[in-house]
Design a protein around this motif. Structure first.
Motif, PDB file in Angstrom:
ATOM      1  N   PHE A  88      -7.824   6.987   6.933  1.00  0.00           N
ATOM      2  CA  PHE A  88      -6.872   6.416   5.859  1.00  0.00           C
ATOM      3  C   PHE A  88      -6.834   7.321   4.778  1.00  0.00           C
ATOM      4  O   PHE A  88      -5.974   7.473   3.953  1.00  0.00           O
ATOM      5  N   GLN A  89      -8.151   7.885   4.272  1.00  0.00           N
ATOM      6  CA  GLN A  89      -8.314   8.599   3.137  1.00  0.00           C
ATOM      7  C   GLN A  89      -7.425   9.794   3.316  1.00  0.00           C
ATOM      8  O   GLN A  89      -6.667  10.090   2.257  1.00  0.00           O
ATOM      9  N   LEU A  98       1.000  -1.329  -0.062  1.00  0.00           N
ATOM     10  CA  LEU A  98      -0.037   0.127  -0.108  1.00  0.00           C
ATOM     11  C   LEU A  98       0.811   1.492  -0.063  1.00  0.00           C
ATOM     12  O   LEU A  98       0.406   2.319  -0.471  1.00  0.00           O
ATOM     13  N   ARG A 124      -4.544  10.017   4.638  1.00  0.00           N
ATOM     14  CA  ARG A 124      -3.311   9.412   4.692  1.00  0.00           C
ATOM     15  C   ARG A 124      -2.634   9.613   3.431  1.00  0.00           C
ATOM     16  O   ARG A 124      -1.774   9.737   2.964  1.00  0.00           O
ATOM     17  N   PHE A 125      -3.660   8.741   2.508  1.00  0.00           N
ATOM     18  CA  PHE A 125      -3.348   8.268   0.865  1.00  0.00           C
ATOM     19  C   PHE A 125      -3.529   9.657   0.163  1.00  0.00           C
ATOM     20  O   PHE A 125      -2.703   9.843  -0.772  1.00  0.00           O
ATOM     21  N   LEU A 165      -8.531  -0.365   4.276  1.00  0.00           N
ATOM     22  CA  LEU A 165      -7.266   0.322   3.592  1.00  0.00           C
ATOM     23  C   LEU A 165      -7.560   0.028   2.247  1.00  0.00           C
ATOM     24  O   LEU A 165      -7.058   1.075   1.368  1.00  0.00           O
ATOM     25  N   GLU A 166      -8.246  -0.752   1.797  1.00  0.00           N
ATOM     26  CA  GLU A 166      -8.139  -1.099   0.312  1.00  0.00           C
ATOM     27  C   GLU A 166      -9.215  -0.050  -0.370  1.00  0.00           C
ATOM     28  O   GLU A 166      -9.058   0.522  -1.374  1.00  0.00           O
ATOM     29  N   ALA A 179      -9.722   2.825   0.945  1.00  0.00           N
ATOM     30  CA  ALA A 179      -9.053   4.023   0.995  1.00  0.00           C
ATOM     31  C   ALA A 179      -7.978   4.436  -0.242  1.00  0.00           C
ATOM     32  O   ALA A 179      -7.760   5.421  -0.465  1.00  0.00           O
ATOM     33  N   SER A 180      -7.486   3.637  -0.494  1.00  0.00           N
ATOM     34  CA  SER A 180      -6.221   3.434  -1.418  1.00  0.00           C
ATOM     35  C   SER A 180      -6.733   3.315  -2.890  1.00  0.00           C
ATOM     36  O   SER A 180      -6.025   3.725  -3.574  1.00  0.00           O
ATOM     37  N   TRP A 209      -9.504  -3.861   9.162  1.00  0.00           N
ATOM     38  CA  TRP A 209      -8.773  -2.686   8.998  1.00  0.00           C
ATOM     39  C   TRP A 209      -8.222  -2.784   7.401  1.00  0.00           C
ATOM     40  O   TRP A 209      -8.125  -1.819   6.680  1.00  0.00           O
ATOM     41  N   PHE A 210      -8.078  -4.029   7.029  1.00  0.00           N
ATOM     42  CA  PHE A 210      -7.575  -3.955   5.544  1.00  0.00           C
ATOM     43  C   PHE A 210      -8.436  -3.892   4.372  1.00  0.00           C
ATOM     44  O   PHE A 210      -7.965  -3.225   3.660  1.00  0.00           O
TER      45      PHE A 210
END
Length: 217
Positions: free
Chosen positions: A209-210, A112, A212-213, A165-166, A168-169, A161-162
């Motif tokens: 997370f968004q 990621l 962060r990305f 993260l998918e 968000a990224s 969480w995984f």
């Protein structure tokens, strides 16, 4: 009277592992939110080697590392067992917990947050790890048969969480077509009533997370 404190971060899967165990055992505790950008004297004093969360403080004595804390809670407090009673099942649970922490989570970070060729190579390797997990979960609800326990709590990052993260990224690594057993386990995990109460808000975690990305590299 025993005193239990947990130094952690609300959005951390490692803190949430410990919170699940405490709630599962019916242990009353005080949660102390830590600022990892400005670590508190209490954290630095309680975990001077790694300076990381979570830290459980029981009667003034600190215990560090989430999976070590889980075993401590299981052995110290009354209530239903977190680790299986059977020695072989205990060994299997510990194996998968270690596999997830030492192999899966670090590699996912490279997928990621890596760049170029490193990210692509890591993505291919991570697909291989997902195949291993998918095969292990074939014909089982959880990592040790039909009983939710130690290994599943260790895998909370992979279960909850995984997927966030998918999203968000924008990097999709798991589909039900490719990994049906893993996806079945994940759905079973998230929908368990005893799990829902210790998971953070999905919306808050996604926004975190968004940001962060989307932030400048």
């Amino acid at each position: 009277m025993t005193q239990v404190k947990l130094i952690g971060v609300t959005l951390s899967p490692f803190s949430r592992r410990v919170e699940w165990a405490l709630k599962f055992k019916g242990v009353e505790y005080e949660f102390i939110e830590e600022n990892l950008q400005n670590k508190s004297p209490l954290l630095l004093e309680s975990n001077p080697i790694h300076k990381k969360i979570p830290v459980l403080i029981h009667n003034g004595k600190p215990i560090c590392e989430s999976m070590v804390i889980l075993e401590y809670i299981d052995e110290t407090f009354e209530g239903p067992s977190i680790l299986p009673k059977d020695p072989y099942d205990r060994a299997i649970a510990r194996f998968w917990a270690k596999f997830i922490d030492d192999t899966c989570i670090p590699l996912l970070g490279k997928v990621l947050f890596g760049k170029g060729e490193e990210a692509e190579k890591s993505k291919e390797e991570f697909g291989g790890l997902l195949k291993i997990l998918d095969n292990e979960l074939k014909d089982k609800k959880f990592f040790v048969g039909d009983n939710f326990g130690f290994a599943d709590v260790a895998a909370n990052f992979m279960a909850f969480w995984f997927g966030i993260l998918e999203e968000a990224s924008g990097v999709v690594l798991v589909t039900s077509e490719k990994f049906p057993n893993f996806c079945g386990w994940r759905d079973e995990y998230i929908n368990r009533s005893q799990v829902k109460e210790y998971l953070p808000s999905r919306d808050v975690l996604l926004a975190h997370f968004q940001s962060r990305f989307q932030s400048p590299k």
